[in-house]
Every structure is written in structure tokens, then in C-alpha cells.
Enzyme design. Structure first.
Site, PDB file in Angstrom:
ATOM      1  N   ASP A  78      -0.980  -6.062  -0.103  1.00 52.22           N
ATOM      2  CA  ASP A  78      -1.489  -5.463   1.132  1.00 52.22           C
ATOM      3  C   ASP A  78      -3.005  -5.318   1.054  1.00 52.22           C
ATOM      4  OD1 ASP A  78       0.542  -4.933   3.011  1.00 52.22           O
ATOM      5  OD2 ASP A  78       1.244  -3.201   1.868  1.00 52.22           O
ATOM      6  N   GLU A 112       8.866  -4.288  11.231  1.00 56.34           N
ATOM      7  CA  GLU A 112       9.235  -2.966  10.728  1.00 56.34           C
ATOM      8  C   GLU A 112       9.654  -2.012  11.837  1.00 56.34           C
ATOM      9  OE1 GLU A 112       7.696   0.667   7.839  1.00 56.34           O
ATOM     10  OE2 GLU A 112       6.532  -1.181   7.968  1.00 56.34           O
ATOM     11  N   ASP A 115       0.824  -1.209   0.000  1.00 51.77           N
ATOM     12  CA  ASP A 115       0.000   0.000   0.000  1.00 51.77           C
ATOM     13  C   ASP A 115       0.859   1.260   0.000  1.00 51.77           C
ATOM     14  OD1 ASP A 115       0.865  -0.141   2.621  1.00 51.77           O
ATOM     15  OD2 ASP A 115      -1.131  -0.176   3.516  1.00 51.77           O
ATOM     16  N   SER A 116       2.176   1.085   0.095  1.00 53.70           N
ATOM     17  CA  SER A 116       3.092   2.215  -0.079  1.00 53.70           C
ATOM     18  C   SER A 116       2.953   2.830  -1.465  1.00 53.70           C
ATOM     19  CB  SER A 116       4.541   1.769   0.147  1.00 53.70           C
ATOM     20  OG  SER A 116       4.872   0.686  -0.703  1.00 53.70           O
ATOM     21  N   LYS A 147      -1.289  -9.370   2.954  1.00 49.26           N
ATOM     22  CA  LYS A 147      -0.624  -8.895   4.169  1.00 49.26           C
ATOM     23  C   LYS A 147      -1.573  -8.017   4.961  1.00 49.26           C
ATOM     24  CE  LYS A 147       2.845  -5.820   4.145  1.00 49.26           C
ATOM     25  NZ  LYS A 147       2.318  -4.715   5.017  1.00 49.26           N
ATOM     26  N   GLU A 207      -1.827  -5.663   8.678  1.00 50.66           N
ATOM     27  CA  GLU A 207      -1.034  -5.013   9.712  1.00 50.66           C
ATOM     28  C   GLU A 207      -1.628  -5.249  11.091  1.00 50.66           C
ATOM     29  OE1 GLU A 207       0.580  -1.225   7.034  1.00 50.66           O
ATOM     30  OE2 GLU A 207      -0.439  -0.873   8.942  1.00 50.66           O
TER      31      GLU A 207
END
EC number: 2.1.2.11
Length: 261
Positions: free
Chosen positions: A84, A184, A45-46, A114, A116
Site C-alpha cells: 500500500d 471493499e 497499511d492496515s 496499491k 485507494e
């Protein structure tokens, strides 16, 4: 070229073979990364920041993620492809997460997703997805979708209580069935402890050298980002290379040197 399966990651950890992961948001980049031997390609999602110009990952929608993941899928033959789940496409309830993950697998052809966080509700969601055949890559430490709650992009796990919480989250996500974990922006010593205590691979980003592998944002690796995080390394300066190439083209056109006569 045989495609990598989910078993590759645990086998690599057991063999002490470092894993390498990078991000991609388009066909050409994905093809280059895949042919370079990357183990895992993440449609992160970056891309909301690197490709779409937003100031954070939060504005990215599921529809946009599907669109980019479809392009990446066309360029990948060997690497394990993960996408993501964007902000608010999985946090409402585990059924919402299943529908979002299912769409990414059905419509974009990703191999896994993925999520979070490692708090109890998220661990339950991970287990819910895994039980329904969806591989999940966990992500703890600095979780960018929670930047406002965390007070910005700050290192996590610096206090004893925070470190213990992250250790427990890692164990909980492993028990829930996550096939690997992204660690991270946490102290290297803590990442090393987590890597030793879990049986699944860890992919570090700003988490020291002791993780089972490393993951970076490709724009940072190539020097395309305007600002590179202190824990990343630019292996090239493509921003400057591209600028010089474009300026050379502009000059040739203005001087009528291109196209040649």
C-alpha cells in the site's frame, strides 16, 4: 518455485480460477503465507492498526511501510508482492506517487503498489505509474484512508448514484492500466456487476462471493484482531492459543518446571 508475474492474474480470471490474497507485515508471516500458496501478498497499511496499535491507517509513514515491506520481501518467493502507498505519500501529485512507489520497488523489492480511490485525479495517477513500469492494484468502495470523508467504515455503493459511480471508477481504473481491483465493503450484487464488466480480476473484501478472488487481513483470518469485521471470518483463534501458551509458560517458570532439570 517460480515467482508469479502480473500475467497470472488476468489468466486466472480467464480460466475462472479464484485468486487468494492476504496481508503480511513481517518475515515469518510472509513465509507461511507464501508456502501456503497465496497468489498475492499485500503489505497493507492496515499494519498501522494490527502491528503498530493505531486506531486507523492514517498515521503510517512511507518509511514505516518500506521497513515492513523489506521484511515481508525476505519471506516471499512465489507470491506477487504488493505494498500500500500510505496516506499522503501519493495524493499530493502524481510525481509524488511515482517517487513513493519507486522507493518501495527499489528499497523493498515489491512487485507493485496499491492506491485507494477511483476519482479522476487518482485514475490519472494510476496511468502515470503504469506508463512508467509500476504495476498498480486499484482499490474502490470503502477506502479506509478516506474514513473521515466517508463518515466511518460504512458500506459503499448502496444508492443507485453511488453504485453507478463505483462502476465507472472500476472501468476508468481498468483503462488506466490497473492489473486488478480490490472491491471493499459494497453490496454483493454491485461487486458481481463490476466483476462482469471489467476484464481485470477483482479481489473482494466484504463484497460477496462473485468476485474473482478474495482478500482478507491476516490478523482477522487468524483471530488475532480484537474486533473482526462482520464480513471477515476467523479460521482460528490464535489470540486465545497464544494467551494459553504464554500463561502455561508463566506457570511453569513460577513453579520452576521450566527449564527441566
Amino acid at each position: 518455485m517460480a515467482a508469479l508475474s502480473i500475467h497470472h492474474f488476468r489468466q486466472a480470471k480467464q480460466a475462472g480460477q479464484p485468486l487468494v490474497a492476504l496481508t503480511a507485515a513481517d518475515y515469518a508471516t510472509a513465509q507461511i503465507l507464501d508456502r501456503a500458496g497465496i497468489d498475492l501478498i499485500l503489505v497493507g497499511d492496515s499494519l498501522a492498526m494490527t502491528s503498530l496499535g493505531h486506531s486507523s491507517t492514517l498515521p503510517l509513514t512511507l518509511e514505516q511501510m518500506i521497513h515492513h515491506a523489506q521484511a515481508v520481501r525476505r519471506g516471499v518467493e512465489r507470491a506477487f508482492l504488493v505494498a500500500d502507498l500510505p496516506f499522503l505519500s501519493y495524493q499530493v501529485c502524481k510525481e509524488q506517487a511515482l517517487l513513493s512507489a519507486g522507493r518501495l520497488m527499489k528499497e523493498a523489492g515489491v512487485n507493485g503498489v496499491k492506491l485507494e480511490g477511483g476519482y479522476p485525479d487518482m485514475v490519472e495517477t494510476v496511468a502515470f505509474l503504469v506508463q512508467r513500469g509500476i504495476p498498480v492494484l486499484g482499490h474502490i468502495g470503502l477506502t479506509p484512508q478516506a474514513k473521515h470523508q466517508l463518515g466511518g467504515y460504512r458500506q459503499q455503493g448502496k444508492t443507485p448514484s453511488e453504485a453507478e459511480r463505483l462502476r465507472q471508477e472500476a472501468l476508468s481504473l481498468e483503462r488506466a492500466g490497473a492489473f486488478a481491483l480490490v472491491l471493499e465493503h459494497m453490496p454483493a450484487e454491485l461487486a458481481a456487476q463490476i466483476t462482469q464488466q471489467v476484464g481485470i480480476p477483482t479481489l473482494g473484501i466484504g463484497a460477496g462471493p462473485a468476485c474473482d478472488g478474495q482478500i482478507l487481513v491476516t490478523h482477522d483470518l487468524l483471530g488475532l484482531s480484537e474486533r473482526i469485521p462482520p464480513f471477515a471470518k476467523a479460521y482460528a483463534n490464535l489470540r486465545e492459543v497464544i494467551r494459553e501458551a504464554v500463561e502455561a509458560f508463566v506457570g511453569d517458570v513460577h513453579q520452576r518446571l521450566f527449564p527441566p532439570t
